[in-house]
Motif scaffolding. Structure first.
Motif, PDB file in Angstrom:
ATOM      1  N   GLY A 158     -10.852  72.517  30.974  1.00 55.10           N
ATOM      2  CA  GLY A 158     -10.608  71.562  29.911  1.00 55.10           C
ATOM      3  C   GLY A 158     -10.589  72.140  28.511  1.00 55.10           C
ATOM      4  N   SER A 159     -11.170  73.339  28.342  1.00 50.15           N
ATOM      5  CA  SER A 159     -11.255  73.894  26.999  1.00 50.15           C
ATOM      6  C   SER A 159     -11.510  75.396  27.050  1.00 50.15           C
ATOM      7  CB  SER A 159     -12.400  73.224  26.223  1.00 50.15           C
ATOM      8  OG  SER A 159     -13.646  73.568  26.818  1.00 50.15           O
ATOM      9  N   ARG A 160     -11.350  76.038  25.894  1.00 49.12           N
ATOM     10  CA  ARG A 160     -11.669  77.463  25.757  1.00 49.12           C
ATOM     11  C   ARG A 160     -13.146  77.695  26.090  1.00 49.12           C
ATOM     12  NH1 ARG A 160     -10.748  79.277  20.070  1.00 49.12           N
ATOM     13  NH2 ARG A 160      -8.630  79.584  20.804  1.00 49.12           N
ATOM     14  N   GLU A 161     -14.008  76.815  25.604  1.00 53.34           N
ATOM     15  CA  GLU A 161     -15.442  76.968  25.824  1.00 53.34           C
ATOM     16  C   GLU A 161     -15.785  76.924  27.307  1.00 53.34           C
ATOM     17  OE1 GLU A 161     -14.032  74.852  23.562  1.00 53.34           O
ATOM     18  OE2 GLU A 161     -14.503  76.126  21.834  1.00 53.34           O
ATOM     19  N   GLU A 162     -15.147  76.025  28.049  1.00 49.50           N
ATOM     20  CA  GLU A 162     -15.368  75.934  29.491  1.00 49.50           C
ATOM     21  C   GLU A 162     -14.931  77.225  30.181  1.00 49.50           C
ATOM     22  OE1 GLU A 162     -13.891  73.290  33.340  1.00 49.50           O
ATOM     23  OE2 GLU A 162     -13.514  72.519  31.322  1.00 49.50           O
ATOM     24  N   ALA A 163     -13.800  77.765  29.767  1.00 49.19           N
ATOM     25  CA  ALA A 163     -13.309  79.020  30.350  1.00 49.19           C
ATOM     26  C   ALA A 163     -14.253  80.175  30.021  1.00 49.19           C
ATOM     27  CB  ALA A 163     -11.896  79.319  29.850  1.00 49.19           C
ATOM     28  N   ILE A 164     -14.685  80.276  28.769  1.00 51.79           N
ATOM     29  CA  ILE A 164     -15.587  81.360  28.366  1.00 51.79           C
ATOM     30  C   ILE A 164     -16.898  81.263  29.137  1.00 51.79           C
ATOM     31  CG2 ILE A 164     -16.984  82.229  26.434  1.00 51.79           C
ATOM     32  CD1 ILE A 164     -14.568  81.589  24.612  1.00 51.79           C
ATOM     33  N   HIS A 165     -17.408  80.052  29.315  1.00 47.25           N
ATOM     34  CA  HIS A 165     -18.641  79.865  30.090  1.00 47.25           C
ATOM     35  C   HIS A 165     -18.446  80.366  31.522  1.00 47.25           C
ATOM     36  CE1 HIS A 165     -22.459  78.142  31.272  1.00 47.25           C
ATOM     37  NE2 HIS A 165     -21.845  77.530  32.280  1.00 47.25           N
ATOM     38  N   ALA A 166     -17.282  80.080  32.100  1.00 47.51           N
ATOM     39  CA  ALA A 166     -16.999  80.548  33.459  1.00 47.51           C
ATOM     40  C   ALA A 166     -17.010  82.074  33.532  1.00 47.51           C
ATOM     41  CB  ALA A 166     -15.651  79.998  33.937  1.00 47.51           C
ATOM     42  N   PHE A 167     -16.445  82.743  32.518  1.00 53.57           N
ATOM     43  CA  PHE A 167     -16.464  84.210  32.502  1.00 53.57           C
ATOM     44  C   PHE A 167     -17.893  84.727  32.388  1.00 53.57           C
ATOM     45  CE2 PHE A 167     -11.976  83.756  31.439  1.00 53.57           C
ATOM     46  CZ  PHE A 167     -11.422  84.743  32.236  1.00 53.57           C
ATOM     47  N   LYS A 168     -18.696  84.099  31.548  1.00 60.87           N
ATOM     48  CA  LYS A 168     -20.078  84.550  31.367  1.00 60.87           C
ATOM     49  C   LYS A 168     -20.922  84.325  32.623  1.00 60.87           C
ATOM     50  CE  LYS A 168     -20.133  84.211  26.370  1.00 60.87           C
ATOM     51  NZ  LYS A 168     -20.683  83.545  25.190  1.00 60.87           N
ATOM     52  N   MET A 169     -20.567  83.318  33.426  1.00 68.85           N
ATOM     53  CA  MET A 169     -21.304  83.023  34.654  1.00 68.85           C
ATOM     54  C   MET A 169     -20.743  83.779  35.866  1.00 68.85           C
ATOM     55  SD  MET A 169     -23.619  81.167  33.447  1.00 68.85           S
ATOM     56  CE  MET A 169     -24.444  80.737  34.931  1.00 68.85           C
ATOM     57  N   GLY A 170     -19.635  84.480  35.696  1.00 72.01           N
ATOM     58  CA  GLY A 170     -19.022  85.204  36.807  1.00 72.01           C
ATOM     59  C   GLY A 170     -18.103  84.372  37.659  1.00 72.01           C
ATOM     60  N   GLY A 171     -17.842  83.139  37.247  1.00 67.99           N
ATOM     61  CA  GLY A 171     -16.953  82.231  37.958  1.00 67.99           C
ATOM     62  C   GLY A 171     -17.259  80.805  37.558  1.00 67.99           C
ATOM     63  N   HIS A 172     -16.296  79.925  37.710  1.00 69.81           N
ATOM     64  CA  HIS A 172     -16.455  78.524  37.356  1.00 69.81           C
ATOM     65  C   HIS A 172     -17.364  77.828  38.372  1.00 69.81           C
ATOM     66  CE1 HIS A 172     -15.439  74.407  36.241  1.00 69.81           C
ATOM     67  NE2 HIS A 172     -14.931  74.906  35.117  1.00 69.81           N
TER      68      HIS A 172
END
Length: 191
Positions: free
Chosen positions: A172-186
């Motif tokens: 839904g957003s850049r922030e959601e995507a960045i969080h997924a990268f920081k967690m190693g996956g969505h």
């Protein structure tokens, strides 16, 4: 002579006619629509401190990164991003791309006048490639390519499955995507 020229014209038209029927995938996404990709604003050249690493799988020993500030989730549900790939020897490829997640609907794909129904999976589009002088050069050919059809798209398949299109749903957003990268996956990805 006129008959020969007329015959050549008909042959040329006949040779071009099947090309329209073979448009296939591009017409599924682009047919009859005015897309923003033609006017995409290119991002700033990526900075090392903004690179988010991700695992593209065992197909390559290269290092893969996404430039966090370049991630844009458009109103058209296309995720645009800068992909950075570095070889163990230090060679670097940087590209600005777009990804469209699976639509979940059946698309028509016309091949040699046979109608085939299939679900459209995720696709990617190359907009530009970075040069050594930190500038962009637009891609000569920019068209949608299904990720499952080309084995070299292993990095984009990983981006689609684990970060940008988990469960075939666009982030839904850049922030959601960045969080997924920081967690190693969505979080929607089945682990």
């Amino acid at each position: 002579m006129k008959r020969i020229l007329l015959l050549l014209c008909f042959l040329l038209l006949a040779a071009c006619a099947p090309q329209k029927a073979l448009e296939g995938f591009d017409s599924d996404f682009d047919g009859g629509k005015t897309w923003a990709e033609l006017q995409v604003q290119l991002p700033a050249y990526p900075k090392v401190e903004n690179l988010l690493p991700f695992d593209a799988g065992p197909a390559s020993d290269n290092f893969h990164y996404i430039d966090a500030p370049s991630i844009v989730v458009g109103k058209d549900n296309i995720v645009r991003y800068t992909l950075v790939i570095k070889s163990p020897q230090g060679a670097t490829n940087i590209s600005y791309e777009g990804m469209q997640c699976a639509t979940g609907g059946a698309g028509e794909n016309v091949r040699a006048e046979v109608l085939i129904f299939k679900l459209r999976g995720p696709a990617k589009r190359l907009y530009a490639v970075a040069r050594d002088d930190r500038t962009w050069v637009r891609a000569r050919v920019s068209k949608w390519e299904e990720l499952e059809d080309v084995s070299q798209h292993y990095a984009q398949r990983a981006l689609s499955r684990y970060f940008f299109c988990p469960a075939d749903i666009t982030v839904g957003s850049r922030e959601e995507a960045i969080h997924a990268f920081k967690m190693g996956g969505h979080s929607r990805v089945i682990q």
